[in-house]
Design a protein around this motif. Structure first.
Motif, PDB file in Angstrom:
ATOM      1  N   ALA A  92       0.848  -1.283   0.078  1.00  0.00           N
ATOM      2  CA  ALA A  92      -0.318  -0.003  -0.145  1.00  0.00           C
ATOM      3  C   ALA A  92       1.139   1.355   0.048  1.00  0.00           C
ATOM      4  O   ALA A  92       0.921   2.521  -0.863  1.00  0.00           O
ATOM      5  CB  ALA A  92      -0.693  -0.430   1.133  1.00  0.00           C
ATOM      6  N   ALA A  93       2.137   1.326   0.968  1.00  0.00           N
ATOM      7  CA  ALA A  93       2.565   2.714   0.779  1.00  0.00           C
ATOM      8  C   ALA A  93       3.587   3.020  -0.690  1.00  0.00           C
ATOM      9  O   ALA A  93       3.691   3.800  -0.663  1.00  0.00           O
ATOM     10  CB  ALA A  93       4.048   1.903   1.971  1.00  0.00           C
ATOM     11  N   ILE A  94       4.064   1.848  -1.126  1.00  0.00           N
ATOM     12  CA  ILE A  94       5.104   2.090  -2.854  1.00  0.00           C
ATOM     13  C   ILE A  94       3.921   2.407  -3.473  1.00  0.00           C
ATOM     14  O   ILE A  94       3.917   2.802  -4.518  1.00  0.00           O
ATOM     15  CB  ILE A  94       6.081   0.823  -3.022  1.00  0.00           C
ATOM     16  CG1 ILE A  94       6.503   1.968  -4.142  1.00  0.00           C
ATOM     17  CG2 ILE A  94       4.811   0.072  -2.889  1.00  0.00           C
ATOM     18  CD1 ILE A  94       7.736   0.736  -3.421  1.00  0.00           C
ATOM     19  N   TYR A  95       2.907   1.852  -3.425  1.00  0.00           N
ATOM     20  CA  TYR A  95       1.403   2.250  -4.480  1.00  0.00           C
ATOM     21  C   TYR A  95       0.790   3.114  -4.438  1.00  0.00           C
ATOM     22  O   TYR A  95       0.968   4.127  -4.848  1.00  0.00           O
ATOM     23  CB  TYR A  95       1.290   0.752  -4.640  1.00  0.00           C
ATOM     24  CG  TYR A  95       1.249  -0.828  -5.710  1.00  0.00           C
ATOM     25  CD1 TYR A  95       1.107  -0.619  -7.152  1.00  0.00           C
ATOM     26  CD2 TYR A  95       1.287  -1.208  -4.618  1.00  0.00           C
ATOM     27  CE1 TYR A  95       1.956  -1.596  -7.634  1.00  0.00           C
ATOM     28  CE2 TYR A  95       2.123  -2.986  -5.030  1.00  0.00           C
ATOM     29  CZ  TYR A  95       2.192  -2.417  -6.518  1.00  0.00           C
ATOM     30  OH  TYR A  95       2.664  -3.512  -7.285  1.00  0.00           O
ATOM     31  N   GLU A  96       0.278   3.716  -3.702  1.00  0.00           N
ATOM     32  CA  GLU A  96      -0.160   5.230  -2.990  1.00  0.00           C
ATOM     33  C   GLU A  96       1.126   6.323  -3.077  1.00  0.00           C
ATOM     34  O   GLU A  96       0.438   7.072  -3.689  1.00  0.00           O
ATOM     35  CB  GLU A  96      -0.256   4.958  -1.177  1.00  0.00           C
ATOM     36  CG  GLU A  96      -0.842   6.305  -0.919  1.00  0.00           C
ATOM     37  CD  GLU A  96      -2.262   6.746  -2.119  1.00  0.00           C
ATOM     38  OE1 GLU A  96      -2.955   5.900  -2.692  1.00  0.00           O
ATOM     39  OE2 GLU A  96      -2.805   7.958  -1.803  1.00  0.00           O
ATOM     40  N   LYS A  97       2.365   5.518  -2.944  1.00  0.00           N
ATOM     41  CA  LYS A  97       3.261   6.764  -3.247  1.00  0.00           C
ATOM     42  C   LYS A  97       3.814   7.033  -4.841  1.00  0.00           C
ATOM     43  O   LYS A  97       3.797   8.342  -5.538  1.00  0.00           O
ATOM     44  CB  LYS A  97       4.877   6.542  -2.701  1.00  0.00           C
ATOM     45  CG  LYS A  97       5.948   7.195  -3.590  1.00  0.00           C
ATOM     46  CD  LYS A  97       6.801   8.090  -2.250  1.00  0.00           C
ATOM     47  CE  LYS A  97       7.190   9.060  -2.732  1.00  0.00           C
ATOM     48  NZ  LYS A  97       8.267  10.119  -2.450  1.00  0.00           N
ATOM     49  N   ALA A  98       3.540   6.178  -5.583  1.00  0.00           N
ATOM     50  CA  ALA A  98       3.710   6.199  -7.064  1.00  0.00           C
ATOM     51  C   ALA A  98       1.921   6.552  -7.559  1.00  0.00           C
ATOM     52  O   ALA A  98       2.768   7.725  -8.062  1.00  0.00           O
ATOM     53  CB  ALA A  98       3.598   4.702  -7.371  1.00  0.00           C
ATOM     54  N   ILE A 373       5.753   3.030 -11.262  1.00  0.00           N
ATOM     55  CA  ILE A 373       6.780   3.402 -11.842  1.00  0.00           C
ATOM     56  C   ILE A 373       7.319   4.511 -10.950  1.00  0.00           C
ATOM     57  O   ILE A 373       8.330   4.057 -11.077  1.00  0.00           O
ATOM     58  CB  ILE A 373       6.301   3.898 -13.133  1.00  0.00           C
ATOM     59  CG1 ILE A 373       6.549   2.504 -13.882  1.00  0.00           C
ATOM     60  CG2 ILE A 373       7.424   4.883 -13.630  1.00  0.00           C
ATOM     61  CD1 ILE A 373       5.828   2.592 -15.995  1.00  0.00           C
ATOM     62  N   PRO A 374       6.295   5.221 -11.053  1.00  0.00           N
ATOM     63  CA  PRO A 374       7.194   6.430  -9.661  1.00  0.00           C
ATOM     64  C   PRO A 374       7.827   6.794  -8.605  1.00  0.00           C
ATOM     65  O   PRO A 374       8.647   6.478  -8.469  1.00  0.00           O
ATOM     66  CB  PRO A 374       5.981   7.803 -10.278  1.00  0.00           C
ATOM     67  CG  PRO A 374       5.081   6.925 -11.015  1.00  0.00           C
ATOM     68  CD  PRO A 374       4.970   5.993 -10.642  1.00  0.00           C
ATOM     69  N   GLY A 375       6.817   5.284  -7.777  1.00  0.00           N
ATOM     70  CA  GLY A 375       7.076   5.310  -6.936  1.00  0.00           C
ATOM     71  C   GLY A 375       8.179   4.303  -6.379  1.00  0.00           C
ATOM     72  O   GLY A 375       8.704   4.649  -6.091  1.00  0.00           O
ATOM     73  N   SER A 376       8.317   3.124  -7.833  1.00  0.00           N
ATOM     74  CA  SER A 376       9.936   2.250  -7.523  1.00  0.00           C
ATOM     75  C   SER A 376      11.007   3.313  -7.674  1.00  0.00           C
ATOM     76  O   SER A 376      12.129   2.482  -7.770  1.00  0.00           O
ATOM     77  CB  SER A 376       8.629   0.842  -8.640  1.00  0.00           C
ATOM     78  OG  SER A 376       9.608   0.638  -9.034  1.00  0.00           O
ATOM     79  N   GLY A 377      10.342   3.919  -8.965  1.00  0.00           N
ATOM     80  CA  GLY A 377      11.547   5.160  -9.484  1.00  0.00           C
ATOM     81  C   GLY A 377      12.549   5.511  -8.437  1.00  0.00           C
ATOM     82  O   GLY A 377      13.574   5.386  -7.649  1.00  0.00           O
TER      83      GLY A 377
END
Ligand code: FAD
Length: 417
Positions: A92-98, A373-377
């Motif tokens: 949830a944290a990384i997908y929501e950041k993205a 993509i944006p959060g993962s990058g």
């Protein structure tokens, strides 16, 4: 040299000049002998990693090496669904950041990525699925992610073309995320590439990595189709080809590569302004700005690198969707394609240092990494810059497979994209 900004003024100016004054969106440089960081893979995740390395962490002596053309892998082949309604806290944290970064990505990159927060609903068509999504909605409430369970009447209201009565599986409800949606996939790759190029980062196409070189247990560079290129750090970000790159670097990954397919219909007038996923019958659909119905289906049941569509999947997917959307039985299908996705056992990604010193990996996004993509990058750039994963990436290390500490997202990402 900094790119001229895209703006309404620039559009009017070029209209008077027969559009002869537009510059190339990114430079086409020859590789330098050595970089601080090499990112292998010019998909969304690789380009975003390079972009945030330069923009947020001030590391600009960076090259992105792409064996084909930018976005020619899964980034330009997906069905563009963006959502963050996952079950486990790290996901949830990384997908929501993205998702949050997507909201302002057009402004950030000065490129219209056509982010369209039109709302995504995941249909519950069995009692089991209903319970699974109710659980996710409760988890999302605790994570601060705005999702809700809605009943069949609201589903019908939001998407009148759905048949909520069956025939095999009536719609019992749906998990609804109103700020989820879609974006133009290749614009995301192009926007990051333009941003990289603007900062002096070299984005190099038609440059396949063929071997990874190391000295004293640490990476020293890569052999490529354009010769040897040295580097202090290496980030492998190649989705379905991660196993091949890992083998070059001397380690193995718990990842399988399979083809995932999608298709689009002929364009029709606007008939659907939300994204719908029907995971029990196994199909999902949205309408593109051109009017085509964008239809996604399943992955091949066997490992392969074919990167193309098959008759079997057209039939399987369209048959499933006709149950849910009877009106599509009268549509002609326009084209079909496939991409090679990288599946982990727990359906969660890997963002991790590797057994080779200075070498990092980002992979395992499987059928659902466009949205990330944006959060993962951002998270990968932080890991590469600091030499260790930050809070967003910490749980996604390779060691979790050895320790049995899985991040189980089979409800959010086992079938859904
Ligand atoms: C049909 C389909 C539908 C999908 N639908 C969705 C969706 O709706 N929502 C969602 O969130 N996700 C979806 N996905 C998943 C998503 O597309 C991927 O998770 C994501 O695009 C992965 O991005 P990437 O940058 O890691 O990989 P890619 O875009 O595949 O980029 C990797 C790049 O590495 C390059 N490469 C490989 N080997 C080498 C080498 N040796 N040297 C140099 N370069 C190399 C490749 O050419 C490629 O361009 C879908 C995928 C498919 C195939």
């Amino acid at each position: 040299m900094a790119q001229r900004r895209y703006s309404a003024f620039a559009l009017v100016r070029e209209a008077f000049r027969h559009h002869a004054g537009w510059e190339r969106a990114w430079r086409d440089p020859a590789p330098k002998p050595r970089y601080d960081v090499i990112v292998v893979g010019g998909g969304g995740h690789g380009l975003a990693t390079a972009y945030y390395l330069g923009r947020t962490f001030g590391i600009r002596n960076v090259a992105v090496l792409e064996k084909g053309w930018l976005g020619g892998g899964n980034t330009g082949r997906n069905t563009t669904i963006i959502r963050s309604n996952y079950l486990q806290d790290p996901s949830a944290a990384i997908y929501e950041k993205a998702r949050g970064l997507y909201e302002t990505l057009s402004q950030e990159l000065n490129m219209n990525i056509m982010f369209s927060p039109r709302g995504v609903m995941m249909l519950a068509q069995t009692e089991h699925e209903l319970r699974g999504y109710q659980r996710t909605a409760e988890a999302n409430a605790l994570q601060g992610i705005d999702t809700q369970m809605i009943g069949p009447e609201r589903v019908k209201e939001l998407c009148p073309i759905i048949n909520i009565a069956g025939p095999r599986y009536p719609v019992l409800g749906a998990l609804w995320q109103a700020r989820a949606g879609t974006a133009r996939h290749d614009a995301v790759a192009w926007g990051y590439a333009r941003g990289c190029s603007d900062m002096g980062i070299d984005v190099i196409q038609n440059c396949a990595v063929t071997a990874v070189r190391s000295e004293n247990g640490a990476v020293s560079g890569v052999e490529t189709t354009k010769g040897f290129i040295g580097c202090a750090k290496l980030a492998i970000v190649v989705a379905g080809h991660s196993g091949q790159l890992a083998e070059m670097a001397g380690f193995r990954l718990p990842v399988e590569s399979v083809a995932l397919q999608a298709l689009v219909s002929e364009p029709v007038k606007p008939c659907m302004d939300v994204v719908v996923m029907a995971n029990t019958v196994h199909g999902y659909m949205s309408q593109s700005d051109k009017g085509e119905m964008v239809i996604g289906g399943g992955a091949d049941g066997y490992n392969n690198y074919t990167q193309r569509g098959s008759f079997l999947h057209i039939e399987e997917t369209v048959r499933a969707l006709v149950e849910t959307f009877p009106m599509i039985s009268r549509l002609r299908m326009l084209r079909q394609w496939g991409g090679i996705v990288d599946m982990t056992g727990d359906r969660s990604p890997i963002i991790s240092p590797t057994p080779l010193g200075g070498c990092y990996i980002n992979c395992g996004w499987g059928t659902g990494g466009f949205k990330a993509i944006p959060g993962s990058g951002w998270a990968t750039a932080q890991m590469v810059a600091r030499g260790a994963p930050g809070p967003l990436a910490a749980e996604f290390g390779l060691e979790r497979f050895r320790e049995g500490r899985f991040i189980d997202e089979s409800v959010a990402a086992g079938v859904a994209h």
